[in-house]
Design an enzyme around this catalytic site. Structure first.
Site, PDB file in Angstrom:
ATOM      1  N   HIS A 161       0.838  -1.202   0.000  1.00 25.21           N
ATOM      2  CA  HIS A 161       0.000   0.000   0.000  1.00 25.21           C
ATOM      3  C   HIS A 161       0.876   1.256   0.000  1.00 25.21           C
ATOM      4  O   HIS A 161       2.057   1.186   0.340  1.00 25.21           O
ATOM      5  CB  HIS A 161      -0.858   0.051   1.272  1.00 25.21           C
ATOM      6  CG  HIS A 161      -1.946  -0.967   1.335  1.00 25.21           C
ATOM      7  ND1 HIS A 161      -2.048  -1.873   2.367  1.00 25.21           N
ATOM      8  CD2 HIS A 161      -2.994  -1.210   0.520  1.00 25.21           C
ATOM      9  CE1 HIS A 161      -3.116  -2.631   2.180  1.00 25.21           C
ATOM     10  NE2 HIS A 161      -3.710  -2.253   1.060  1.00 25.21           N
ATOM     11  N   CYS A 248      -1.823  -0.305   9.859  1.00 26.65           N
ATOM     12  CA  CYS A 248      -2.899  -1.243   9.455  1.00 26.65           C
ATOM     13  C   CYS A 248      -3.756  -1.719  10.612  1.00 26.65           C
ATOM     14  O   CYS A 248      -4.881  -2.147  10.414  1.00 26.65           O
ATOM     15  CB  CYS A 248      -2.338  -2.521   8.853  1.00 26.65           C
ATOM     16  SG  CYS A 248      -0.856  -2.372   7.951  1.00 26.65           S
TER      17      CYS A 248
HETATM   18  C1  CIR Z   1      -3.181  -8.064   3.110  1.00 30.48           C
HETATM   19  O1  CIR Z   1      -2.425  -8.534   2.254  1.00 30.48           O
HETATM   20  O2  CIR Z   1      -4.219  -7.503   2.815  1.00 30.48           O
HETATM   21  C2  CIR Z   1      -2.797  -8.200   4.570  1.00 30.48           C
HETATM   22  N1  CIR Z   1      -2.073  -9.408   4.776  1.00 30.48           N
HETATM   23  C3  CIR Z   1      -1.979  -7.029   5.014  1.00 30.48           C
HETATM   24  C4  CIR Z   1      -2.727  -5.736   5.001  1.00 30.48           C
HETATM   25  C5  CIR Z   1      -1.913  -4.604   5.500  1.00 30.48           C
HETATM   26  N2  CIR Z   1      -2.712  -3.446   5.617  1.00 30.48           N
HETATM   27  C6  CIR Z   1      -2.255  -2.207   5.541  1.00 30.48           C
HETATM   28  O3  CIR Z   1      -1.093  -1.988   5.241  1.00 30.48           O
HETATM   29  N3  CIR Z   1      -3.115  -1.237   5.721  1.00 30.48           N
END
Ligand code: CIR
Length: 253
Positions: A161, A248
């Site tokens: 992201h 996150c």
């Molecule tokens: C994903 O791949 O969606 C999750 N394992 C990690 C999400 C991380 N989220 C973020 O950076 N906001």
């Protein structure tokens, strides 16, 4: 924006079954939870109210709550996550956020995940990534522009992201590697530039006047110290194995 509270979700026991591009091995679920408790503890130390949601076994990435919604004083936007396996996470988030803000729902015409959304004052910067597309950004803009927010898109070709790599740390300053610091969209800001091999620590989280940063990134820590702000360092080794970081793990508002 001054934050007074967060929403977070307990990592599920099967959190290792979530999505990841990292090749750091499988996270240990118990240690993931311990690192998560330390995170909540830091938030409580900063006097934030914590709404803690239960784990969702059907969604092993659901503790990365940031991706399901964007909360601003006027409303909460429920996103349409680009990861199909995560799209269902928004249902339980709707039920929670309706008690905090008027809700606006993104349609399935585009995709957008909160990890791609960086807000500085009233300026949104949104990453164009594998998870967030142009249609998603357009729809998001139509929901927030009426409230005086601007929306600028940023092409991201590295990391999951936008905020995996670059974050606002206060004092008109961003932290990131050189490549992100050079983007024309960010020309008006000061930059703390960190080495490429510390890119992960670009995911440093500003909570009011305190910085929360991952442990193990000495050059980043030295840069952050130049800001003369309180710093809390947290071990995120297991969170990182699933492409996650400090931003996150909560919705802050
Ligand atoms: C994903 O791949 O969606 C999750 N394992 C990690 C999400 C991380 N989220 C973020 O950076 N906001």
């Amino acid at each position: 924006m001054v934050f007074t509270q967060i929403i977070a979700r307990l990592p599920a026991e099967n959190c290792a079954a979530g999505l990841t591009t990292a090749s750091l091995g499988a996270p240990d679920a118990e240690l993931t939870r311990r690192q998560f408790w330390d995170y909540l503890n830091a938030m409580l130390t900063l006097r934030l109210k914590v709404t803690l949601l239960p784990a969702e076994a059907d969604f092993p990435d659901a503790h990365f709550v940031e991706d399901t919604a964007v909360v601003i004083p006027e409303l909460a936007v429920i996103t349409h996550p680009g990861a199909a396996a995560r799209a269902g996470e928004v249902e339980s988030m709707k039920a929670v956020l309706k008690d905090f803000r008027p809700l606006k729902m993104m349609s399935d015409k585009g995709t957008l995940e909160g990890g791609d959304v960086m807000l500085i004052d009233k300026a949104f910067y949104i990453g164009l990534t594998t998870r967030t597309n142009e249609a998603g950004i357009r729809e998001f803009a139509s929901l927030v522009e009426p409230y005086g927010y601007s929306v600028t898109s940023v092409e991201v070709d590295e990391g999951l992201h936008l905020k995996s790599a670059i974050n606002y740390v206060g004092k008109n300053t961003l932290i990131s590697t050189e490549k992100f610091a050079r983007l024309p969209q960010f020309a008006q800001y000061n930059h703390l530039v960190i080495p490429d091999d510390e890119m992960y620590a670009g995911n440093t989280l500003l909570i009011n006047d305190t910085l929360i940063t991952p442990t193990g990134y000495p050059a980043t820590l030295a840069q952050l110290r130049t800001l003369n702000m309180p710093i809390i360092a947290l071990d995120t080794s297991e969170i990182r194995k699933m492409d996650g970081g400090l931003t996150c793990l909560s919705l802050r508002f």
